[in-house]
Design a protein around this motif. Structure first.
Motif, PDB file in Angstrom:
ATOM      1  N   GLY A 180       0.789  -1.220   0.000  1.00 16.94           N
ATOM      2  CA  GLY A 180       0.000   0.000   0.000  1.00 16.94           C
ATOM      3  C   GLY A 180       0.823   1.273   0.000  1.00 16.94           C
ATOM      4  N   GLN A 181       2.107   1.144   0.276  1.00 17.22           N
ATOM      5  CA  GLN A 181       2.980   2.329   0.296  1.00 17.22           C
ATOM      6  C   GLN A 181       3.433   2.653  -1.121  1.00 17.22           C
ATOM      7  OE1 GLN A 181       6.381   1.790   2.810  1.00 17.22           O
ATOM      8  NE2 GLN A 181       7.397   3.683   2.151  1.00 17.22           N
ATOM      9  N   SER A 182       3.530   3.942  -1.431  1.00 21.93           N
ATOM     10  CA  SER A 182       3.983   4.346  -2.760  1.00 21.93           C
ATOM     11  C   SER A 182       5.471   4.037  -2.917  1.00 21.93           C
ATOM     12  CB  SER A 182       3.748   5.847  -2.975  1.00 21.93           C
ATOM     13  OG  SER A 182       4.473   6.601  -2.023  1.00 21.93           O
ATOM     14  N   VAL A 183       5.848   3.720  -4.148  1.00 29.61           N
ATOM     15  CA  VAL A 183       7.237   3.366  -4.431  1.00 29.61           C
ATOM     16  C   VAL A 183       8.079   4.635  -4.516  1.00 29.61           C
ATOM     17  CG1 VAL A 183       8.789   2.208  -6.044  1.00 29.61           C
ATOM     18  CG2 VAL A 183       6.469   1.327  -5.692  1.00 29.61           C
ATOM     19  N   PRO A 184       9.158   4.731  -3.741  1.00 30.13           N
ATOM     20  CA  PRO A 184      10.031   5.915  -3.820  1.00 30.13           C
ATOM     21  C   PRO A 184      10.607   6.086  -5.231  1.00 30.13           C
ATOM     22  CG  PRO A 184      10.539   4.587  -1.871  1.00 30.13           C
ATOM     23  CD  PRO A 184       9.596   3.779  -2.712  1.00 30.13           C
ATOM     24  N   PRO A 185      10.837   7.309  -5.666  1.00 25.94           N
ATOM     25  CA  PRO A 185      11.354   7.559  -7.022  1.00 25.94           C
ATOM     26  C   PRO A 185      12.639   6.799  -7.325  1.00 25.94           C
ATOM     27  CG  PRO A 185      10.622   9.607  -6.024  1.00 25.94           C
ATOM     28  CD  PRO A 185      10.550   8.572  -4.950  1.00 25.94           C
ATOM     29  N   GLY A 186      13.511   6.631  -6.348  1.00 23.08           N
ATOM     30  CA  GLY A 186      14.782   5.958  -6.590  1.00 23.08           C
ATOM     31  C   GLY A 186      14.652   4.478  -6.885  1.00 23.08           C
ATOM     32  N   LEU A 187      13.500   3.913  -6.555  1.00 22.64           N
ATOM     33  CA  LEU A 187      13.298   2.468  -6.760  1.00 22.64           C
ATOM     34  C   LEU A 187      12.393   2.168  -7.950  1.00 22.64           C
ATOM     35  CD1 LEU A 187      12.746   1.369  -3.034  1.00 22.64           C
ATOM     36  CD2 LEU A 187      14.876   1.369  -4.343  1.00 22.64           C
ATOM     37  N   ARG A 188      11.849   3.194  -8.558  1.00 22.74           N
ATOM     38  CA  ARG A 188      10.874   2.966  -9.624  1.00 22.74           C
ATOM     39  C   ARG A 188      11.490   2.313 -10.857  1.00 22.74           C
ATOM     40  NH1 ARG A 188       7.715   8.781  -8.959  1.00 22.74           N
ATOM     41  NH2 ARG A 188       6.750   8.245  -6.927  1.00 22.74           N
ATOM     42  N   SER A 189      12.771   2.562 -11.080  1.00 24.57           N
ATOM     43  CA  SER A 189      13.413   1.958 -12.260  1.00 24.57           C
ATOM     44  C   SER A 189      13.454   0.434 -12.126  1.00 24.57           C
ATOM     45  CB  SER A 189      14.827   2.504 -12.435  1.00 24.57           C
ATOM     46  OG  SER A 189      15.629   2.200 -11.297  1.00 24.57           O
ATOM     47  N   GLN A 190      13.644  -0.079 -10.904  1.00 26.07           N
ATOM     48  CA  GLN A 190      13.662  -1.523 -10.704  1.00 26.07           C
ATOM     49  C   GLN A 190      12.280  -2.124 -10.910  1.00 26.07           C
ATOM     50  OE1 GLN A 190      16.016  -2.842  -7.247  1.00 26.07           O
ATOM     51  NE2 GLN A 190      16.656  -0.720  -6.969  1.00 26.07           N
ATOM     52  N   ILE A 191      11.252  -1.422 -10.425  1.00 24.04           N
ATOM     53  CA  ILE A 191       9.881  -1.890 -10.641  1.00 24.04           C
ATOM     54  C   ILE A 191       9.547  -1.857 -12.131  1.00 24.04           C
ATOM     55  CG2 ILE A 191       7.461  -1.477 -10.129  1.00 24.04           C
ATOM     56  CD1 ILE A 191       9.049  -2.483  -7.766  1.00 24.04           C
ATOM     57  N   LYS A 192      10.022  -0.809 -12.823  1.00 27.43           N
ATOM     58  CA  LYS A 192       9.765  -0.691 -14.271  1.00 27.43           C
ATOM     59  C   LYS A 192      10.442  -1.837 -15.015  1.00 27.43           C
ATOM     60  CE  LYS A 192       8.491   1.525 -18.066  1.00 27.43           C
ATOM     61  NZ  LYS A 192       9.226   0.786 -19.094  1.00 27.43           N
ATOM     62  N   ALA A 193      11.665  -2.197 -14.618  1.00 29.64           N
ATOM     63  CA  ALA A 193      12.359  -3.303 -15.272  1.00 29.64           C
ATOM     64  C   ALA A 193      11.600  -4.612 -15.065  1.00 29.64           C
ATOM     65  CB  ALA A 193      13.780  -3.423 -14.732  1.00 29.64           C
ATOM     66  N   LEU A 194      11.062  -4.810 -13.844  1.00 29.17           N
ATOM     67  CA  LEU A 194      10.272  -6.014 -13.589  1.00 29.17           C
ATOM     68  C   LEU A 194       9.022  -6.036 -14.451  1.00 29.17           C
ATOM     69  CD1 LEU A 194       9.606  -8.564 -11.930  1.00 29.17           C
ATOM     70  CD2 LEU A 194       8.490  -7.054 -10.257  1.00 29.17           C
ATOM     71  N   GLU A 195       8.351  -4.904 -14.566  1.00 33.13           N
ATOM     72  CA  GLU A 195       7.135  -4.841 -15.375  1.00 33.13           C
ATOM     73  C   GLU A 195       7.436  -5.101 -16.844  1.00 33.13           C
ATOM     74  OE1 GLU A 195       5.688  -0.975 -14.448  1.00 33.13           O
ATOM     75  OE2 GLU A 195       4.659  -1.613 -12.606  1.00 33.13           O
ATOM     76  N   ASP A 196       8.574  -4.629 -17.332  1.00 37.60           N
ATOM     77  CA  ASP A 196       8.957  -4.894 -18.723  1.00 37.60           C
ATOM     78  C   ASP A 196       9.187  -6.394 -18.940  1.00 37.60           C
ATOM     79  OD1 ASP A 196       8.791  -2.230 -19.315  1.00 37.60           O
ATOM     80  OD2 ASP A 196      10.947  -1.842 -19.132  1.00 37.60           O
ATOM     81  N   ASP A 197       9.847  -7.020 -17.981  1.00 38.71           N
ATOM     82  CA  ASP A 197      10.060  -8.467 -18.084  1.00 38.71           C
ATOM     83  C   ASP A 197       8.725  -9.212 -18.069  1.00 38.71           C
ATOM     84  OD1 ASP A 197      12.791  -8.210 -18.216  1.00 38.71           O
ATOM     85  OD2 ASP A 197      13.122  -8.536 -16.067  1.00 38.71           O
ATOM     86  N   GLN A 198       7.803  -8.760 -17.256  1.00 36.82           N
ATOM     87  CA  GLN A 198       6.498  -9.412 -17.184  1.00 36.82           C
ATOM     88  C   GLN A 198       5.704  -9.221 -18.473  1.00 36.82           C
ATOM     89  OE1 GLN A 198       4.838  -7.701 -13.603  1.00 36.82           O
ATOM     90  NE2 GLN A 198       5.763  -9.268 -12.290  1.00 36.82           N
ATOM     91  N   LYS A 199       5.859  -8.068 -19.107  1.00 36.31           N
ATOM     92  CA  LYS A 199       5.187  -7.845 -20.389  1.00 36.31           C
ATOM     93  C   LYS A 199       5.739  -8.783 -21.453  1.00 36.31           C
ATOM     94  CE  LYS A 199       4.008  -2.975 -19.632  1.00 36.31           C
ATOM     95  NZ  LYS A 199       4.279  -1.562 -20.029  1.00 36.31           N
ATOM     96  N   ARG A 200       7.066  -8.974 -21.450  1.00 36.15           N
ATOM     97  CA  ARG A 200       7.661  -9.903 -22.415  1.00 36.15           C
ATOM     98  C   ARG A 200       7.186 -11.335 -22.145  1.00 36.15           C
ATOM     99  NH1 ARG A 200      12.058  -6.123 -22.212  1.00 36.15           N
ATOM    100  NH2 ARG A 200      12.844  -7.011 -20.266  1.00 36.15           N
TER     101      ARG A 200
END
Length: 391
Positions: free
Chosen positions: A279-299
């Motif tokens: 429920g906590q928002s993702v800090p800006p410094g960690l968003r790139s890691q979440i984005k990389a995970l989401e890209d892998d999940q899309k593939r």
């Protein structure tokens, strides 16, 4: 060892790997005896999809990494099953191809000496998913292997790999296990009811992974049945187009059923590892890691959808193979026995030559989709040939 117990229908291959795993490496190992020749630094396991290539690869890896005592062997087997053993590296992909960066990382790790086991083992699942320039990176590692590193490659056939790689590996070919073998494995390993196990093994056409999914997921069995009934109901071009849209939707539902739960678990696990509470928002410094995970999940979702469409085409091939069997008076050879009445109706509505043409169209559709043709168009073109009008 217990690692061989969850394999089925591959007695000859198991004997080869069991003999190789029993050999203890030593510095003076220069003998040309049969024992010394039983082990090599690189293996290639080939066989049809569903024959258990990766299962055998990881069983062999567990045997190579086992210290030799019952308790330690069990611990090593559990680590291999969880893919957490320190001397095991796994090169796999949930996308369409294996990336060169992943191969370079695996090659770099292969240079390390084993930390707790006899060997360092690198398992390459779906080695056929490497493009040529990526395969050349792997080739260099196979040409100059470290002393205690073992590569285990898996692919449908030797022809899927470069000739230079094939010349540097020892190939073990698997055969397709029988329906009885697969059903027995489902009963022993997964506790499936024998009737459901036999049904799932038969409908999966002996494919171990698909049989397990059908046996343990009633929704998957229902989607498969809907696929076949949709194809049997085609009577015109318009119904073929509508059927193509429905089959594509079924493939999408099947892919989502596989990926959604896994995606959520991966995201929750990553957030916990990063110290982000639910429920906590993702800090800006960690968003790139979440984005990389989401890209892998899309593939992974793209590959899962492609695999789902291909499974539908395989199921349709079994359907029209059954139609052909009925047309030839071979009812006892039918795979989809639960649809025997509908199969007889479909067989009476066309000639055997038309059924062969439909089976050829399915093969062409699979090739087109692999070549990035829009799946909807490929399915429509294929299903037009499946029109069966009542005589």
């Amino acid at each position: 060892m217990a690692v061989w117990d969850n394999l089925t229908g591959q007695a000859d291959a198991i004997a080869i790997f069991r003999a190789a795993a029993q050999r203890v490496p030593s510095a003076s190992d220069s003998s040309s005896s049969a024992e010394s020749n039983s082990m090599t630094h690189a293996w290639l396991i080939t066989g049809p999809p569903g024959s258990g290539r990766s299962n055998l690869a990881f069983a062999f890896a567990a045997a190579l990494l086992s210290p030799g005592t019952p308790a330690e062997d069990l611990a090593a087997a559990r680590q291999v099953e969880a893919r957490t053993h320190p001397d095991l590296s796994v090169l796999a992909t949930e996308g369409v191809i294996i990336k060169m960066e992943s191969v370079k990382e695996a090659v770099a790790r292969s240079q390390y000496s084993p930390s707790v086991g006899r060997y360092r083992v690198v398992v390459v699942e779906d080695a056929d998913r490497m493009v040529e320039r990526t395969s050349n990176v792997l080739l260099k590692a196979l040409e100059e292997p470290p002393e205690r590193t073992v590569w285990i490659l898996c692919a449908p056939s030797e022809a899927d790999l470069l000739p230079t790689i094939r010349s540097r590996v020892r190939t073990v070919r698997l055969r397709m296990p029988s329906v009885a073998d697969v059903a027995d494995l489902l009963v022993r390993r997964n506790g499936v009811d024998p009737v459901i196990a036999e049904l799932s093994a038969r409908l999966a056409q002996n494919h171990i992974g698909m049989a397990k999914r059908l046996a343990t997921n009633a929704d998957a069995r229902a989607r498969r049945e809907e696929t076949l009934r949709t194809a049997l109901g085609i009577r015109s071009v318009s119904s073929a187009v509508n059927a193509a849209a429905r089959l594509l939707a079924i493939a999408g539902d099947d892919a989502k059923a596989i990926t959604l739960e896994l995606d959520a678990a991966e995201r929750d696990g990553m957030l916990r590892s990063l110290g982000v509470e639910a429920g906590q928002s993702v800090p800006p410094g960690l968003r790139s890691q979440i984005k990389a995970l989401e890209d892998d999940q899309k593939r992974r979702a793209v590959r899962s959808l492609r695999d789902g469409i291909d499974r539908i085409l395989v199921d349709l091939a079994s359907l029209y193979r059954d139609v052909m069997m009925v047309q030839l008076g071979r009812d006892q050879a039918v795979i989809n026995l639960e649809l025997l009445a509908e199969l007889r109706t479909a067989s009476a509505a066309s000639a055997p030559a038309a059924t062969v043409a439909t089976m050829d169209a399915i093969a062409v559709a699979r090739q087109r989709i692999q070549g990035n043709v829009a799946p909807a168009l490929a399915l429509e073109a294929m299903l037009v040939s499946a029109i069966r009008r009542p005589q």
